[in-house]
Design a protein around this motif. Structure first.
Motif, PDB file in Angstrom:
ATOM      1  N   VAL A  39      -2.734 -85.089  78.579  1.00 59.02           N
ATOM      2  CA  VAL A  39      -2.964 -84.810  77.161  1.00 59.02           C
ATOM      3  C   VAL A  39      -2.067 -83.662  76.705  1.00 59.02           C
ATOM      4  O   VAL A  39      -1.455 -83.722  75.632  1.00 59.02           O
ATOM      5  CB  VAL A  39      -4.454 -84.500  76.891  1.00 59.02           C
ATOM      6  CG1 VAL A  39      -4.671 -84.069  75.454  1.00 59.02           C
ATOM      7  CG2 VAL A  39      -5.324 -85.703  77.222  1.00 59.02           C
ATOM      8  N   GLU A  40      -1.946 -82.616  77.529  1.00 59.93           N
ATOM      9  CA  GLU A  40      -1.081 -81.483  77.193  1.00 59.93           C
ATOM     10  C   GLU A  40       0.380 -81.918  77.090  1.00 59.93           C
ATOM     11  O   GLU A  40       1.080 -81.540  76.146  1.00 59.93           O
ATOM     12  CB  GLU A  40      -1.216 -80.382  78.247  1.00 59.93           C
ATOM     13  CG  GLU A  40      -2.497 -79.617  78.180  1.00 59.93           C
ATOM     14  CD  GLU A  40      -2.636 -78.605  79.300  1.00 59.93           C
ATOM     15  OE1 GLU A  40      -1.748 -78.514  80.176  1.00 59.93           O
ATOM     16  OE2 GLU A  40      -3.654 -77.891  79.326  1.00 59.93           O
ATOM     17  N   ARG A  41       0.838 -82.719  78.042  1.00 62.35           N
ATOM     18  CA  ARG A  41       2.232 -83.190  78.005  1.00 62.35           C
ATOM     19  C   ARG A  41       2.491 -84.069  76.780  1.00 62.35           C
ATOM     20  O   ARG A  41       3.536 -83.960  76.153  1.00 62.35           O
ATOM     21  CB  ARG A  41       2.580 -83.944  79.283  1.00 62.35           C
ATOM     22  CG  ARG A  41       2.956 -82.994  80.408  1.00 62.35           C
ATOM     23  CD  ARG A  41       3.486 -83.735  81.613  1.00 62.35           C
ATOM     24  NE  ARG A  41       2.401 -83.651  82.594  1.00 62.35           N
ATOM     25  CZ  ARG A  41       2.013 -84.612  83.409  1.00 62.35           C
ATOM     26  NH1 ARG A  41       2.643 -85.748  83.422  1.00 62.35           N
ATOM     27  NH2 ARG A  41       1.032 -84.432  84.235  1.00 62.35           N
ATOM     28  N   THR A  42       1.538 -84.924  76.471  1.00 59.13           N
ATOM     29  CA  THR A  42       1.673 -85.792  75.302  1.00 59.13           C
ATOM     30  C   THR A  42       1.728 -84.955  74.026  1.00 59.13           C
ATOM     31  O   THR A  42       2.546 -85.194  73.133  1.00 59.13           O
ATOM     32  CB  THR A  42       0.522 -86.796  75.230  1.00 59.13           C
ATOM     33  OG1 THR A  42       0.488 -87.546  76.452  1.00 59.13           O
ATOM     34  CG2 THR A  42       0.679 -87.743  74.056  1.00 59.13           C
ATOM     35  N   ASN A  43       0.852 -83.957  73.919  1.00 64.38           N
ATOM     36  CA  ASN A  43       0.840 -83.078  72.765  1.00 64.38           C
ATOM     37  C   ASN A  43       2.177 -82.344  72.639  1.00 64.38           C
ATOM     38  O   ASN A  43       2.742 -82.241  71.552  1.00 64.38           O
ATOM     39  CB  ASN A  43      -0.314 -82.085  72.855  1.00 64.38           C
ATOM     40  CG  ASN A  43      -0.414 -81.201  71.642  1.00 64.38           C
ATOM     41  OD1 ASN A  43      -0.413 -81.687  70.517  1.00 64.38           O
ATOM     42  ND2 ASN A  43      -0.473 -79.905  71.860  1.00 64.38           N
ATOM     43  N   THR A  44       2.675 -81.841  73.749  1.00 67.16           N
ATOM     44  CA  THR A  44       3.966 -81.134  73.731  1.00 67.16           C
ATOM     45  C   THR A  44       5.084 -82.078  73.298  1.00 67.16           C
ATOM     46  O   THR A  44       5.941 -81.691  72.481  1.00 67.16           O
ATOM     47  CB  THR A  44       4.276 -80.557  75.125  1.00 67.16           C
ATOM     48  OG1 THR A  44       3.214 -79.656  75.481  1.00 67.16           O
ATOM     49  CG2 THR A  44       5.596 -79.827  75.137  1.00 67.16           C
ATOM     50  N   LEU A  45       5.084 -83.285  73.797  1.00 68.35           N
ATOM     51  CA  LEU A  45       6.104 -84.268  73.434  1.00 68.35           C
ATOM     52  C   LEU A  45       6.046 -84.593  71.944  1.00 68.35           C
ATOM     53  O   LEU A  45       7.070 -84.656  71.275  1.00 68.35           O
ATOM     54  CB  LEU A  45       5.911 -85.551  74.260  1.00 68.35           C
ATOM     55  CG  LEU A  45       6.876 -86.684  73.972  1.00 68.35           C
ATOM     56  CD1 LEU A  45       8.278 -86.310  74.445  1.00 68.35           C
ATOM     57  CD2 LEU A  45       6.412 -87.947  74.636  1.00 68.35           C
ATOM     58  N   LEU A  46       4.854 -84.782  71.415  1.00 67.61           N
ATOM     59  CA  LEU A  46       4.706 -85.147  70.012  1.00 67.61           C
ATOM     60  C   LEU A  46       4.993 -83.998  69.043  1.00 67.61           C
ATOM     61  O   LEU A  46       5.350 -84.235  67.897  1.00 67.61           O
ATOM     62  CB  LEU A  46       3.295 -85.687  69.755  1.00 67.61           C
ATOM     63  CG  LEU A  46       2.964 -87.020  70.421  1.00 67.61           C
ATOM     64  CD1 LEU A  46       1.487 -87.361  70.220  1.00 67.61           C
ATOM     65  CD2 LEU A  46       3.854 -88.134  69.869  1.00 67.61           C
ATOM     66  N   THR A  47       4.818 -82.774  69.499  1.00 64.00           N
ATOM     67  CA  THR A  47       5.026 -81.632  68.604  1.00 64.00           C
ATOM     68  C   THR A  47       6.381 -80.952  68.804  1.00 64.00           C
ATOM     69  O   THR A  47       6.687 -80.003  68.103  1.00 64.00           O
ATOM     70  CB  THR A  47       3.907 -80.585  68.773  1.00 64.00           C
ATOM     71  OG1 THR A  47       3.853 -80.169  70.132  1.00 64.00           O
ATOM     72  CG2 THR A  47       2.581 -81.141  68.333  1.00 64.00           C
ATOM     73  N   ALA A  48       7.154 -81.415  69.764  1.00 66.98           N
ATOM     74  CA  ALA A  48       8.464 -80.788  70.026  1.00 66.98           C
ATOM     75  C   ALA A  48       9.487 -81.153  68.973  1.00 66.98           C
ATOM     76  O   ALA A  48       9.401 -82.046  68.242  1.00 66.98           O
ATOM     77  CB  ALA A  48       8.971 -81.195  71.395  1.00 66.98           C
ATOM     78  N   THR A  96      -7.907 -88.554  74.303  1.00 64.52           N
ATOM     79  CA  THR A  96      -8.097 -87.108  74.441  1.00 64.52           C
ATOM     80  C   THR A  96      -9.194 -86.767  75.444  1.00 64.52           C
ATOM     81  O   THR A  96      -9.033 -85.863  76.263  1.00 64.52           O
ATOM     82  CB  THR A  96      -8.429 -86.482  73.075  1.00 64.52           C
ATOM     83  OG1 THR A  96      -7.361 -86.769  72.171  1.00 64.52           O
ATOM     84  CG2 THR A  96      -8.607 -84.985  73.185  1.00 64.52           C
ATOM     85  N   PHE A  97     -10.300 -87.493  75.398  1.00 66.45           N
ATOM     86  CA  PHE A  97     -11.448 -87.123  76.226  1.00 66.45           C
ATOM     87  C   PHE A  97     -11.499 -87.831  77.576  1.00 66.45           C
ATOM     88  O   PHE A  97     -12.205 -87.385  78.477  1.00 66.45           O
ATOM     89  CB  PHE A  97     -12.752 -87.357  75.456  1.00 66.45           C
ATOM     90  CG  PHE A  97     -12.917 -86.405  74.306  1.00 66.45           C
ATOM     91  CD1 PHE A  97     -13.141 -85.059  74.544  1.00 66.45           C
ATOM     92  CD2 PHE A  97     -12.810 -86.850  73.008  1.00 66.45           C
ATOM     93  CE1 PHE A  97     -13.285 -84.169  73.490  1.00 66.45           C
ATOM     94  CE2 PHE A  97     -12.950 -85.971  71.943  1.00 66.45           C
ATOM     95  CZ  PHE A  97     -13.179 -84.631  72.188  1.00 66.45           C
ATOM     96  N   GLU A  98     -10.753 -88.909  77.753  1.00 68.79           N
ATOM     97  CA  GLU A  98     -10.831 -89.655  79.003  1.00 68.79           C
ATOM     98  C   GLU A  98      -9.626 -89.473  79.922  1.00 68.79           C
ATOM     99  O   GLU A  98      -9.712 -89.748  81.106  1.00 68.79           O
ATOM    100  CB  GLU A  98     -11.029 -91.150  78.713  1.00 68.79           C
ATOM    101  CG  GLU A  98     -12.336 -91.466  77.998  1.00 68.79           C
ATOM    102  CD  GLU A  98     -13.568 -91.054  78.802  1.00 68.79           C
ATOM    103  OE1 GLU A  98     -13.563 -91.176  80.040  1.00 68.79           O
ATOM    104  OE2 GLU A  98     -14.533 -90.581  78.172  1.00 68.79           O
ATOM    105  N   MET A  99      -8.512 -89.036  79.395  1.00 69.84           N
ATOM    106  CA  MET A  99      -7.316 -88.847  80.215  1.00 69.84           C
ATOM    107  C   MET A  99      -7.319 -87.460  80.856  1.00 69.84           C
ATOM    108  O   MET A  99      -7.968 -86.545  80.368  1.00 69.84           O
ATOM    109  CB  MET A  99      -6.054 -88.998  79.356  1.00 69.84           C
ATOM    110  CG  MET A  99      -5.823 -90.400  78.868  1.00 69.84           C
ATOM    111  SD  MET A  99      -5.480 -91.481  80.262  1.00 69.84           S
ATOM    112  CE  MET A  99      -6.388 -92.913  79.798  1.00 69.84           C
ATOM    113  N   PRO A 100      -6.557 -87.293  81.943  1.00 68.91           N
ATOM    114  CA  PRO A 100      -6.450 -85.968  82.569  1.00 68.91           C
ATOM    115  C   PRO A 100      -5.863 -84.951  81.578  1.00 68.91           C
ATOM    116  O   PRO A 100      -5.021 -85.286  80.743  1.00 68.91           O
ATOM    117  CB  PRO A 100      -5.486 -86.189  83.737  1.00 68.91           C
ATOM    118  CG  PRO A 100      -5.514 -87.657  84.000  1.00 68.91           C
ATOM    119  CD  PRO A 100      -5.819 -88.313  82.692  1.00 68.91           C
ATOM    120  N   VAL A 101      -6.319 -83.720  81.686  1.00 64.86           N
ATOM    121  CA  VAL A 101      -5.917 -82.663  80.757  1.00 64.86           C
ATOM    122  C   VAL A 101      -4.401 -82.487  80.741  1.00 64.86           C
ATOM    123  O   VAL A 101      -3.789 -82.328  79.683  1.00 64.86           O
ATOM    124  CB  VAL A 101      -6.623 -81.335  81.117  1.00 64.86           C
ATOM    125  CG1 VAL A 101      -6.090 -80.185  80.283  1.00 64.86           C
ATOM    126  CG2 VAL A 101      -8.122 -81.469  80.948  1.00 64.86           C
TER     127      VAL A 101
END
Length: 116
Positions: A107-116, A99-104
């Motif tokens: 992280v946003e794309r990963t969050n969208t993928l996991l919550t879709a 969360t804190f070391e990867m580009p924003v």
């Protein structure tokens, strides 16, 4: 008690969000800010209610995160034989680093993928 809170808060938020979307005076705000728990509570219930809703939402999210960490500890303990505490700490460290070391955007794309 938790179920009652969840039901009441979901119903209230839904009602107030629908009112905000249908209200002509709220359209400029919606176009700029979108609809969130804080914005709906503040516009429709007042500043004090917005603070209460925000604190309640914070505690709800803390409870969800705690449950997920505890479950990861159980899973890693049973699958890999890690001690329970290690099974709780290890995924938390990896998730925090990601969360804190990867580009924003990643992280946003990963969050969208996991919550879709």
């Amino acid at each position: 008690l938790c179920t009652v809170y969840a039901e009441v808060s979901a119903q209230t938020l839904t009602d107030k969000a629908v009112e905000a979307v249908q209200s002509r005076e709220d359209r400029p705000m919606l176009e700029q800010e979108g609809v969130s728990i804080v914005s709906v509570a503040q516009r429709k219930l007042g500043d004090s209610a917005a603070v209460i809703c925000s604190v309640a939402f914070l505690f709800q999210m803390l409870a969800v995160v705690t449950a997920q960490v505890a479950k990861s500890g159980e899973l890693l303990e049973s699958l890999l034989g890690l001690p329970y505490v290690g099974g709780c700490i290890l995924p938390s460290i990896f998730l925090g680093l990601f969360t804190f070391e990867m580009p924003v955007k990643l992280v946003e794309r990963t969050n969208t993928l996991l919550t879709a």
